[in-house]
Design a protein around this motif. Structure first.
Motif, short mmCIF file in Angstrom:
data_model
loop_
_atom_site.label_atom_id
_atom_site.label_comp_id
_atom_site.label_asym_id
_atom_site.label_seq_id
_atom_site.Cartn_x
_atom_site.Cartn_y
_atom_site.Cartn_z
N VAL A 62 44.58 45.56 8.95
CA VAL A 62 43.63 45.26 10.05
C VAL A 62 42.73 46.47 10.58
O VAL A 62 43.12 47.58 10.08
CB VAL A 62 44.53 44.98 11.35
CG1 VAL A 62 45.47 44.00 11.31
CG2 VAL A 62 45.51 46.27 11.95
N TYR A 120 52.48 41.39 13.97
CA TYR A 120 51.50 42.36 14.19
C TYR A 120 52.02 43.49 15.02
O TYR A 120 51.02 44.83 15.01
CB TYR A 120 50.32 41.87 15.14
CG TYR A 120 49.36 40.89 14.48
CD1 TYR A 120 48.32 41.09 13.24
CD2 TYR A 120 49.70 39.50 14.90
CE1 TYR A 120 47.76 40.06 12.99
CE2 TYR A 120 49.00 38.49 14.08
CZ TYR A 120 47.98 38.92 13.05
OH TYR A 120 47.41 37.75 12.35
N THR A 153 42.66 47.24 19.65
CA THR A 153 42.47 45.48 19.58
C THR A 153 42.03 45.40 18.28
O THR A 153 41.02 45.84 17.82
CB THR A 153 41.18 45.27 20.65
OG1 THR A 153 41.76 45.59 21.85
CG2 THR A 153 40.93 43.86 20.64
N VAL A 154 42.60 44.26 17.56
CA VAL A 154 42.44 43.86 16.17
C VAL A 154 40.88 43.36 16.01
O VAL A 154 40.76 42.23 16.93
CB VAL A 154 43.28 42.99 15.68
CG1 VAL A 154 43.09 42.50 14.31
CG2 VAL A 154 44.88 43.72 15.49
N THR A 156 40.99 48.01 13.69
CA THR A 156 41.07 48.07 15.38
C THR A 156 40.08 49.07 15.95
O THR A 156 39.62 49.92 15.17
CB THR A 156 42.52 48.46 15.81
OG1 THR A 156 42.64 49.89 15.82
CG2 THR A 156 43.66 47.82 14.97
N ALA A 193 47.92 51.47 13.17
CA ALA A 193 46.75 51.79 13.61
C ALA A 193 46.66 52.92 14.84
O ALA A 193 45.84 53.68 14.77
CB ALA A 193 46.01 50.68 13.87
N ARG A 227 49.63 47.38 13.93
CA ARG A 227 48.96 47.73 15.38
C ARG A 227 49.54 48.82 15.64
O ARG A 227 49.05 50.12 16.10
CB ARG A 227 49.10 46.79 16.61
CG ARG A 227 48.36 45.42 16.33
CD ARG A 227 48.27 44.86 17.56
NE ARG A 227 47.51 45.25 18.48
CZ ARG A 227 47.26 44.70 19.85
NH1 ARG A 227 48.03 43.84 20.33
NH2 ARG A 227 46.44 45.36 20.68
N GLN A 239 39.17 43.00 12.79
CA GLN A 239 39.35 42.16 11.43
C GLN A 239 40.80 42.24 10.92
O GLN A 239 41.44 43.20 11.40
CB GLN A 239 38.28 43.04 10.56
CG GLN A 239 36.82 42.87 10.99
CD GLN A 239 36.24 41.75 10.52
OE1 GLN A 239 36.78 40.78 9.76
NE2 GLN A 239 35.17 41.42 11.25
N GLU A 240 41.21 41.28 9.95
CA GLU A 240 42.36 41.31 9.37
C GLU A 240 42.43 40.60 7.82
O GLU A 240 41.41 39.92 7.82
CB GLU A 240 43.44 40.79 10.29
CG GLU A 240 43.43 39.17 10.42
CD GLU A 240 44.40 38.88 11.17
OE1 GLU A 240 45.41 38.29 10.81
OE2 GLU A 240 44.46 38.64 12.56
#
Length: 400
Positions: A97, A367, A104-105, A99, A374, A371, A107-108
């Motif tokens: 992903v 996720y 906040t995501v 972020t 990230a 997350r 793209q994935e």
């Protein structure tokens, strides 16, 4: 006594970190509100905010409500000042992903695979990260780092010492990715990143003692005690998937027998699902069969749920946590494993321990780990940008 220049510089960096953290976690805020909450005088706050604005990390959004005097100018954190890459490197998938700096995501990409060599997985991993980076919007700081969660034991230098389900040993993935992308790289155990993801963004935000149970091909556990990630003496805590629940049980990839993950994981499910004569042997297909009323699939999930319950009861008795969160791909089967799991916990966990403990499925679904990974990169970026002064910037203490 007058402080020397070094002391003054350090104090300024600490104060700047405090101001930035307040804006990150509680904006929109005015300069006066920052001064009131932080205890810093208004002149100091105004000077530090001006620096953060010059650094493109903070910007003004207009006037707020007046409390009797002039309407204050409100400040926002610039979450699009840079972007982080998070990777959940699973045994049979790669989830990557992009972020913003708030996690906040934006793209994935999800890539399933099976039975690949290290070099084959590395090619997929590099390709996925490259594709995600190419989709990153323009920003002042660009790609600020890459965080990767892996299903294995990781040392303090980011070396993957042992990932049994990938058959990796002594793998320096951190250096490989740094040489490829030339941005800071952070590697950690996938269950740890899952626990951090839930603590920062998910169901664990207001929980002090949280156990995150990642159930995929294997089982890993991330442990947060008193709002901090518990790593153990050498940093290897949480391998509860390899706790023995059957003395002379099935042979595990770790070399032991009877490990919990041999009975309660996605791998265990798929091994038993071979007898169901499905069109495709994967978790999604078994869930679909159960949803369509297959008694064999429903019974299989019930058995897996019971074994999950055995391990959860052991965790509950050991740690007495506020919350046990079940995450990773097995959350897809919540409907079918929840009741048998809870029945076993009810019968096997000590009544004093289960009285106040909650068991829930991850609010971030698949996720949590990515997350959290990230988030490691984001935290490293802010720590480095503030000359390693991370007071007030630790993502475990940043609460919205």
């Amino acid at each position: 006594m007058v402080k020397n220049t070094g002391d003054q510089y350090l104090v300024k960096k600490i104060n700047k970190s405090i101001v930035l953290d307040l804006i990150r976690s509680k904006s929109p805020l005015s300069r006066a509100q920052i001064s009131e909450v932080s205890g810093l005088n208004k002149g100091t706050v105004s000077s530090l905010v001006n620096e953060l604005m010059e650094e493109k990390l903070v910007y003004e959004i207009g006037l707020g409500k007046s409390s009797g005097g002039r309407r204050p100018i409100m400040l926002l954190f610039n979450q699009s000042a840079g972007f982080a890459v998070g990777v959940d490197l699973g045994v049979n998938y790669i989830l990557t992903v992009l972020t913003d700096l708030n996690g906040t995501v934006v793209q994935e990409e999800f890539i399933p695979y099976s039975n690949l060599s290290f070099q084959e997985i590395l090619i997929l991993l590099k390709s996925s990260i490259t594709k995600i980076i190419e989709h990153a919007p323009n920003s002042p700081y660009g790609i600020i780092g890459i965080g990767v969660g892996v299903p294995g034991i990781v040392d303090e230098k980011g070396i993957i010492l042992f990932a049994p389900n990938l058959n990796w040993k002594e793998t320096d993935l951190k250096s490989i990715l740094y040489e490829e992308f030339h941005v800071p790289v952070t590697i950690d155990n996938e269950a740890n990143t899952g626990a951090l993801g839930e603590k920062r963004y998910g169901a664990g935000r207001d929980i002090s003692n949280l156990i995150y149970v990642s159930i995929g091909i294997g089982i890993g556990v991330g442990i947060i005690l008193n709002n901090e990630l518990f790593r153990g003496t050498s940093g290897y805590s949480g391998e509860i998937g390899h706790s023995v629940i059957e003395m002379n049980g099935r042979k595990c990839s770790c070399g032991n027998r009877g490990c919990w993950e041999m009975y309660a994981s996605e791998q265990a499910l798929l091994e038993e699902a071979k007898r169901l004569n499905l069109s495709k042997l994967d978790l999604e297909t078994v869930v679909q069969a159960a949803d369509q009323g297959s008694p064999e699939a429903i019974t299989l999930f019930s058995e897996i749920g019971e074994y999950i319950g055995v391990g959860i009861a052991n965790i509950m008795n050991t740690f007495n946590p506020d919350l046990i969160l079940i995450g990773n791909r097995m959350t897809m089967a919540e409907k079918w494993i929840s009741n048998p799991m809870r029945r076993v916990v009810e019968s096997r966990a000590l009544p004093y321990h289960r009285k106040d403990a909650q068991i829930r499925f991850s609010s971030l679904s698949i996720y949590s780990a990515v997350r959290g990974a990230a988030s490691l990169a984001i935290n490293e970026f802010f720590s480095q940008s503030q000359s390693n002064v991370s007071i007030g910037l630790n993502f475990l203490s940043s609460q919205s």
